[in-house]
Each structure stands twice: as structure tokens, then as C-alpha cells.
Design an enzyme around this catalytic site. Structure first.
Site, PDB file in Angstrom:
ATOM      1  CB  CYS A  87      -0.043   4.174  -6.638  1.00 31.43           C
ATOM      2  SG  CYS A  87      -0.956   2.646  -6.722  1.00 31.43           S
ATOM      3  CE  LYS A 117     -13.615   3.548  -9.433  1.00 29.23           C
ATOM      4  NZ  LYS A 117     -12.919   2.417 -10.095  1.00 29.23           N
TER       5      LYS A 117
END
Length: 651
Positions: free
Chosen positions: A349, A480
Site C-alpha cells: 500500500c 474492514k
């Protein structure tokens, strides 16, 4: 003390009552294992001294009950909590048997786990399959004695003195690490005593008899590689013999499907000590890996992702900015060059944001979807490594979406549609979704988390998909969604993920130019469909017992001439099928056709193409599909082309 019963009766006790007494009044004495008071579990021998109202299935109030009375319920043997209690008690039973057989062995910890229990020991005696049989037999002997589990509370000094006197160093360490206000208790049955907060089943008797010891492995004390390596004995336990037998049958099936075994039979991969936690992919395995990767690549391209590649080595300064250095430093592999500290990337990321940051992007370029089959490295403890399922070096089908707040709902729906279609095309119909919110240790303030959780929760609700909550299990930077599946043996695997991140774009200064002419922070969605490709291949192998979908098999067909005189025709047929895109080769060895077919069947090759003088004369082939030996077909070459193109077509 008053006990309000579900039927409206009220029973009074001058000096309180044991949980077992109340269970007997409710005719639960044969099934109750423990009592719960306001959600806290106690042994059945626990004396209840305050007013209580008995509730069933944790619902409703009793008629005429005092609303201030504590709620009382029973943990029964046919419940999930009851099963956990049985397994915890079996762990104590295991430790008791080991101490009787090997008095010098030191006991560590022994919790209940999914499908069973384990206990860790420090022993000079290596535990082998033969040893396990002896220990299991001794456990049954101890059960016949029918000793009760007896709880005792001790002061810290009493507990330390007790375990020091027994030379139980690990228990002394555990006692010393307990909080200053902790209640310290032990449980004994017969001559065995263990440090434990409980509760336990009332008696080490018949309720614990449906168990089996399954395997031995190594485990570091407290999961720390700098501490002693212990021997961990695993077992399983169930409330009934029928449930145990069913599980043992499932274990046998799992052993037959074990991906290590299939990897050897299919010549896919191997692992060796010189590269702990990494996989040596053989040609067949590399083909399988590439096929799965290309399948995902085709699907994500249709959903607007652009593929990128980011460096393996990145200076620690970037990881410090992102927050990963603080959170994941112990899991990172470090290299040094020219007085700079570089980390081998454990995730992709931060690198993806660096690509986004090259030039100020317009809101018209959002959502910005990029993907990478990035090789990541994480320094997992060696004791946790397991074949393809837990490795140190792995490839993620990783991707990130940078978007506006208004685009989150559509992006979540699009990703859910993509993931579910991929799972179904790979043969998984049972898909489970969990929403995980903020963990205790996290980055970002509460206002940011409130907003992120609301946006992601609203987005997943907007898909119309069923999901359950998983409190406290979010990523350190945001909530999430986790996607799991059940395999052919009913085992649950968490694979895909979609994580919402409003922290990393802030930390790494990601910006876009909005329609209003001002700079704004994008929202970042981290997502993966399969997760680790290594792990997913392991799941696929065990789910299909090696008989993967035909389009995914590394070797799809083997051409087997029944005699050497037809080798030339076999080579011709091989070239024709290869030109069609069928992954095949001819076995021109001098061994018998029967020997070759058996060997290639073990390797799970889906199609045997048998050729003899008759086939050569008529320009035909005879086909036999794996698992369908009684249904051979003779086809012309043209018919074979049509049939095989359809049979091996990828979704």
C-alpha cells in the site's frame, strides 16, 4: 436468596445454593456443565448467594421476577460453550496423563481451540506417535477413577510456592505475570493440579471420554523464538461418540487431501530448510500459479484496474511515515546499504500511494484503481509456518482504490460483485462476510473512525449481502470487510478483504484536485480477492483433493501410446492438441500403458488419450477422463478438437 424460575415459581434458600442444586431443580443435572451468572461462567459447585432469575437461551425475563436480580443460565453439553468446556477439561486431562507417565516433564499452557485442544510440555522425552498412544490410554485410565475437578483460590505467594515446589517454572512465570488484583486459582483432579481460572466440567468422567490425540508439533514458549521450544500435543474432543467419529473421518479425509501430499504427487512444489517459509515452485506448480494469476488479471482488468509494480526494498523513512514501522517492525526483514536501512516490503500500500502521488490528479480521474501481484515478505515465527498455508514469502492479488467519499458505495458494491463471481467460478458457493470495526490499538482519531465505520457499514448494507459483525478486528488504520469461504470439508478460510483507510492518505500526503478547485484527500480502499496466492492454491488443492477444475490443471492431458509402434502418431496428436491450447505431452516410455495410466492418475491428470494401431489407422483417439474409467470414448480428431476446447475452457 431467591431464585426465580422460568415457569414463574420462586424458590428461597437461606444460605444460597450451588449451581448444581438449581440445575437439578430444572432437571438439567444430566446436561448442565457449568453455570453462567450475568454472562460470567462458574463451576456448578459455585455457591450463588444473591437473587437470580433463570433465563433460557439468554432471552426474556421470568414472570414476577425482580428485575434487579442477576441473570442465571446453564452451559449445557450440547452447546458451543459446553464443547469448549469439555475441550478445556480434556487439556487438563492430557497434562495429568503426561505427568503420570513422564514426571520430569514441565507443563506450560493448554487451552481449548477450534475443534479441540492442545497442551505444551517441556520434556527430555520426545513425543512420538507411539508415545501419543500411551498418553491417550492413560487419559482413559484416569477418567475411570472419576475424580472431580476441585477449585482452590490462593494468594500469589501460595501459588508461587506451590509451583516452585513442583519445579513448574512456566507456571511460576505465569503467576508472576498476573495483574496485582487478579484472583489466582488452581484446579485439581486426583493428584494433578494446574493453574487455571476455570471453570471445568464437574467430574473427570464419561463426559470427557469422546476424545482423540491427533498430532505433535513444536511451539516456542509464548510464541517467542528467543524462548524454549516446547512439544505441543494436539487433541480433539466432542460431546458424543458419534460427533467424534464424524470428526475423525473428516480428519482422515483431510489427510488424504493434504496439500503437501498432493504437491508431491502432482509435482507442484517443495519446501526445504535452506529457504524456511518460502516455496520452490516446480514447472507444474509454476503453471498452476500463472493460470490462477492470469485468471484474476483478466477479471480485474474488466473492472477497470491498471497493473503496477513497486520496489521490494524501500527506505525505513517511508514505513515510518505510513505507521507500518511502528506496527509491523518485528515482522519486517531489514537490509542495510550505504548506511541506509531498507525494509523488504511486507505489504504494497505505501508504494501504491507513491504512484498516485506522481502529479496532482483531478477528481475526474477517480476512482483510481491499481493492482499488483506483489511479492511480500513477513518474518513469521518458524513455529507458525505450514506448507502453502503460512509462509514468509508470498504473492498477494493486491489492489487499491483511491476515490471520493461519494464513490465508496459503488466501489464496495463493484468489488463484492467481482469477488463473489470469482469465488463461484473457482467452485466455492458458501461465502461469508464479516464487518470488523476499530481495534484497541489504532491510528487516527475517534471522529475519523466514526466516519469511516459509518461509510463502510452503509456501503456493505447497500449491497444487500448478509454479513455479521466482528468487533475490534479492524485494521490499525480503518474498518474492514472480511470474506471467507467453506471448503469441501466444511472448514472456514478467511481469504478476501476490503479495508477502508482515511489515515494513510493523510500520512503520505495523497491529494486530488476537486471540482471546487481545492485540494482534497482521497479515501483509500485496500482490497484483495484471493489474498495470498500460495495459501489459496493450498485451499484449492485440498478443496478438490487435487482434482482441480480442468482449465486450472497444470497438465490437462497425457497421450499414451499402447505400443511403441504408435509413438509417431502420438507425437502428431500431441502437436494437434497443443496447437488447440491443451497442456499435454506424450509418454513415449517403454513401460506398459497400464503402468503409465496408473502413474498419471496419481498425478491427477484429467484426461488420458490412448492410441493404438486402430486409432492410427482411423485417425481417431480414445479418451478416458479421470474418475470415469468405465466411460471411454473414441473420437475423430475433429470431434476431439471440439470436445476438448469446450472441456478445458476457462471461465
Amino acid at each position: 436468596m431467591k431464585v426465580f424460575l422460568p415457569d414463574g415459581r420462586c424458590e428461597c434458600f437461606a444460605d444460597g445454593a450451588a449451581g448444581s442444586k438449581i440445575a437439578e431443580m430444572l432437571h438439567l443435572h444430566n446436561s448442565a456443565l457449568a453455570v453462567e451468572i450475568d454472562g460470567t461462567a462458574f463451576d456448578l459447585s459455585h455457591i450463588i448467594t444473591e437473587d437470580a432469575r433463570v433465563v433460557t437461551n439468554c432471552d426474556g425475563d421470568c414472570a414476577h421476577a425482580d428485575s434487579t436480580a442477576q441473570k442465571l443460565s446453564f452451559i449445557r453439553s450440547d452447546s458451543s460453550k459446553g464443547l469448549e468446556l469439555i475441550r478445556h477439561s480434556c487439556a487438563h486431562l492430557l497434562a495429568s496423563a503426561v505427568k503420570e507417565l513422564y514426571p520430569e516433564a514441565k507443563i506450560a499452557i493448554g487451552p481449548a481451540i477450534n475443534d479441540g485442544f492442545y497442551y505444551d510440555f517441556c520434556s527430555r522425552e520426545p513425543f512420538t506417535p507411539e508415545t501419543i498412544e500411551l498418553i491417550e490410554a492413560r487419559m482413559h485410565e484416569i477418567l475411570k477413577r472419576g475424580a472431580p475437578f476441585v477449585r482452590r483460590e490462593l494468594s500469589r505467594k501460595e501459588a508461587v510456592d506451590l509451583f516452585k515446589g513442583r519445579n513448574e517454572d512456566f507456571k511460576v512465570e505465569l503467576v508472576n505475570d498476573l495483574p496485582s488484583d487478579a484472583i489466582i486459582s488452581t484446579y485439581s483432579h486426583g493428584n494433578f493440579t494446574d493453574l487455571c481460572r476455570g471453570p471445568h466440567v464437574p467430574v473427570a468422567g464419561d463426559i470427557l471420554s469422546h476424545f482423540k490425540l491427533t498430532k505433535v508439533s513444536g511451539a516456542y514458549w509464548r510464541g517467542d523464538s528467543s524462548k524454549p521450544m516446547l512439544q505441543r500435543i494436539y487433541g480433539t474432543a466432542w460431546a458424543t461418540k458419534a460427533a467424534l467419529d464424524l470428526y475423525v473421518k473428516r480428519l482422515e479425509e483431510a489427510e488424504a487431501r493434504d496439500h503437501h501430499k498432493l504437491g508431491r504427487e502432482m509435482d507442484l512444489f517443495h519446501i526445504q530448510e535452506e529457504a524456511v517459509g518460502s516455496i520452490f515452485w516446480h514447472p507444474n506448480g509454476c503453471t498452476l500459479f500463472r493460470l490462477l494469476e492470469d485468471f484474476i488479471r483478466r477479471r480485474i482488468t474488466k473492472h477497470g484496474y491498471k497493473e503496477v509494480k513497486t520496489p521490494h526494498l524501500i527506505d525505513r523513512s517511508l514505513w515510518e511515515k505510513s505507521g507500518h514501522w511502528e506496527k509491523y517492525r518485528d515482522a519486517m526483514f531489514i537490509a542495510e546499504s550505504e548506511k541506509r536501512v531498507l525494509a523488504v516490503k511486507p505489504m504494497n500500500c505505501p508504494g501504491h500511494i507513491q504512484i498516485f502521488n506522481q502529479g496532482l490528479r483531478s477528481y475526474r480521474q477517480l476512482p483510481y484503481r491499481i493492482a499488483e501481484f506483489g511479492v511480500c515478505h513477513r518474518n513469521e515465527p518458524s513455529g507458525s509456518l505450514y506448507g502453502l498455508m503460512r509462509v514468509r514469502s508470498f504473492v498477494q492479488d493486491d489492489g487499491h482504490i483511491l476515490c471520493t467519499a461519494e464513490q465508496v458505495g459503488n466501489e464496495v458494491k463493484d468489488f463484492c460483485d467481482l469477488l463473489i463471481s470469482v469465488y463461484r467460478d473457482l467452485g466455492f458457493s458458501e461465502i461469508f462476510i464479516k464487518f470488523a470495526d476499530r481495534p484497541k490499538v489504532r491510528a487516527g482519531d475517534d471522529a475519523t473512525w466514526d466516519l469511516a465505520e459509518k461509510m463502510l457499514r452503509d456501503a456493505i448494507k447497500g449491497t444487500g449481502l448478509d454479513f455479521e459483525y466482528s468487533p475490534g478486528e479492524g485494521a490499525f488504520y480503518g474498518p474492514k470487510i472480511e470474506f471467507g469461504l467453506n471448503d469441501a470439508l466444511g472448514r472456514y478460510w478467511q481469504c478476501g478483504t476490503l479495508q477502508m483507510d482515511m489515515v494513510l492518505p493523510e500520512r503520505l500526503s495523497a491529494e486530488y484536485m476537486g471540482e471546487d478547485g481545492n485540494r482534497h484527500r482521497p479515501i483509500m480502499l485496500h482490497r484483495a480477492i484471493l489474498g495470498s496466492l500460495e495459501r489459496f492454491i493450498g485451499i484449492l488443492l485440498e478443496h478438490y483433493a487435487g482434482k482441480l477444475p480442468k482449465w486450472l490443471m497444470p497438465a490437462q492431458a497425457m497421450i499414451v501410446p499402447v505400443m511403441t509402434d504408435t509413438n509417431g502418431y502420438a507425437e502428431k496428436v500431441t502437436r494437434i492438441l497443443q496447437d488447440l491450447g491443451v497442456r499435454c505431452q506424450a509418454d513415449l516410455r517403454s513401460e506398459s500403458a497400464k503402468y503409465k495410466i496408473r502413474e498419471h492418475s496419481v498425478a491427477k491428470i484429467p484426461l488420458m488419450v490412448m492410441l493404438g494401431p486402430k486409432e492410427e489407422e482411423n485417425q481417431t483417439i480414445t479418451t478416458r477422463w479421470l474418475g470415469d474409467n468405465d466411460n471411454q470414448k473414441t473420437l475423430s480428431l475433429k470431434e476431439a478438437e471440439r470436445e476438448l476446447i469446450e472441456a478445458f475452457k476457462a471461465p
